[in-house]
Design an enzyme around this catalytic site. Structure first.
Site, short mmCIF file in Angstrom:
data_model
loop_
_atom_site.label_atom_id
_atom_site.label_comp_id
_atom_site.label_asym_id
_atom_site.label_seq_id
_atom_site.Cartn_x
_atom_site.Cartn_y
_atom_site.Cartn_z
N HIS A 156 0.86 -1.18 0.00
CA HIS A 156 0.00 0.00 0.00
C HIS A 156 0.90 1.23 0.00
CE1 HIS A 156 -3.74 2.27 0.75
NE2 HIS A 156 -2.92 3.12 1.34
N CYS A 157 0.70 2.10 -0.99
CA CYS A 157 1.54 3.29 -1.14
C CYS A 157 0.74 4.54 -0.77
CB CYS A 157 2.07 3.41 -2.57
SG CYS A 157 3.07 4.89 -2.84
N PRO A 158 1.11 5.23 0.30
CA PRO A 158 0.37 6.45 0.67
C PRO A 158 0.53 7.56 -0.36
CG PRO A 158 2.34 6.22 2.02
CD PRO A 158 2.20 4.94 1.25
N ASN A 161 -2.13 6.97 -2.52
CA ASN A 161 -3.36 6.73 -1.75
C ASN A 161 -4.09 5.49 -2.25
OD1 ASN A 161 -5.35 7.25 0.22
ND2 ASN A 161 -6.63 8.32 -1.28
N ASN A 162 -3.34 4.41 -2.47
CA ASN A 162 -3.95 3.19 -2.98
C ASN A 162 -2.99 2.03 -2.82
OD1 ASN A 162 -5.89 1.57 -4.14
ND2 ASN A 162 -5.73 2.46 -6.19
#
Length: 299
Positions: A156-158, A161-162
């Site tokens: 999950h990559c902030p 945002n996904n």
């Protein structure tokens, strides 16, 4: 050292009654066709806004501090076109990575009716996620931020945002690549601008005062160097993950390989689409991955 079985991380049962389907509410009705995927996470939204702000800041400095005041018209036009094109592709890739369903498994489908519809044979096993009440296909993992199980979830990559998963990994790879390219391009232009200003009068190098120009260029230089290193490493990591057909989570958990091994070229085409074309570099081209395999609900 004792090896932990792969199924240690999953709720594995063989019969519908053991999966406790009565605790799962029926899956929600699907939204209208074309419904946009968007994760309502405060940290992720803030990181996405910061990403856009930093790209637009670089755009401002490149255009209004370095290129527009330049007396070399050809230099300004060529570099302006290249930088703006790369920045546009980077932001477009960011939007596609953020707003594309990464491969979410239908939520709450671990119902008695669905389990019985699988017509399990003796010895067959299904995987149930106790967090989102879903029957999971093989290689799916649960994301605590998205609150869904994601097929071939890498991480999950902030910043986007996904989750990075089966359906949006191409856009994430393009995003890291284009950010690395505009960072490198900006650093090169900052270097040339400093050399030019040292040779000429600083008051003629920019529309801003010399102190303001220096501060803006130093901030851009720091931003470009930081993001060049970060996105280059991330780009290399993603390409290696694609070529080996092993996600970041699978590498971290050292999961046993249960899927067929393919060539690196076939793995690249599985992510970017069949066949090879200029569409591989375009965030607007949706990968044509051929006939999709059905969910591997049972083994």
């Amino acid at each position: 050292m004792m090896l932990i079985p792969t199924h240690h991380f999953r709720d594995i049962e063989r019969k519908p009654e053991y999966l406790q389907p009565e605790k799962c509410v029926p899956p929600p009705h699907p939204g209208p066709v074309g419904t946009m995927w968007f994760i309502r996470d405060g940290c992720g939204i803030a990181c996405a806004i910061v990403t856009w702000f930093l790209v637009l800041y670089a755009e401002f400095v490149v255009l209004f501090v370095m290129l527009i005041p330049s007396r070399d018209y050809v230099y300004s036009v060529i570099n302006g076109i290249v930088f703006n094109l790369l920045a546009f592709l980077a932001l477009a890739s960011h939007c596609r990575a953020m707003l594309t369903d990464p491969g979410a498994v239908p939520k709450g489908n671990a119902t008695k009716e669905f389990i019985e519809s699988l017509q399990l044979k003796p010895g067959q096993v299904v995987y149930k996620c106790p967090k989102c009440c879903s029957i999971k296909p093989d290689r799916a993992h649960h994301c605590s931020v998205c609150k869904r199980c994601i097929r071939k979830m890498d991480h999950h990559c902030p910043w986007v945002n996904n989750c990075v998963g089966e359906n949006n990994q191409k856009y994430f790879v393009l995003f890291t690549m284009y950010i690395a390219l505009i960072s490198l391009h900006a650093l090169i232009m900052v270097g040339f601008h400093f050399l030019h200003c040292f040779e000429e009068d600083w008051t003629k190098c920019s529309s801003f005062s010399p102190p303001t120009t220096v501060i803006l260029l130093i901030l851009l230089c720091f931003e470009g160097l930081l993001f060049l290193i970060f996105t280059s490493v991330m780009f290399g990591t993603q390409v290696h993950s694609i070529c080996t057909d092993e996600t970041g989570i699978e590498q971290l958990k050292k999961e046993e390989r249960r899927w067929a091994k393919k060539t690196k070229w076939m793995n690249m085409k599985a992510v970017f689409g069949h066949p090879f074309s200029l569409g591989w570099a375009s965030p607007f081209a949706t990968p044509d991955q051929g006939k999709a395999d059905p969910y591997q609900y049972v083994v």
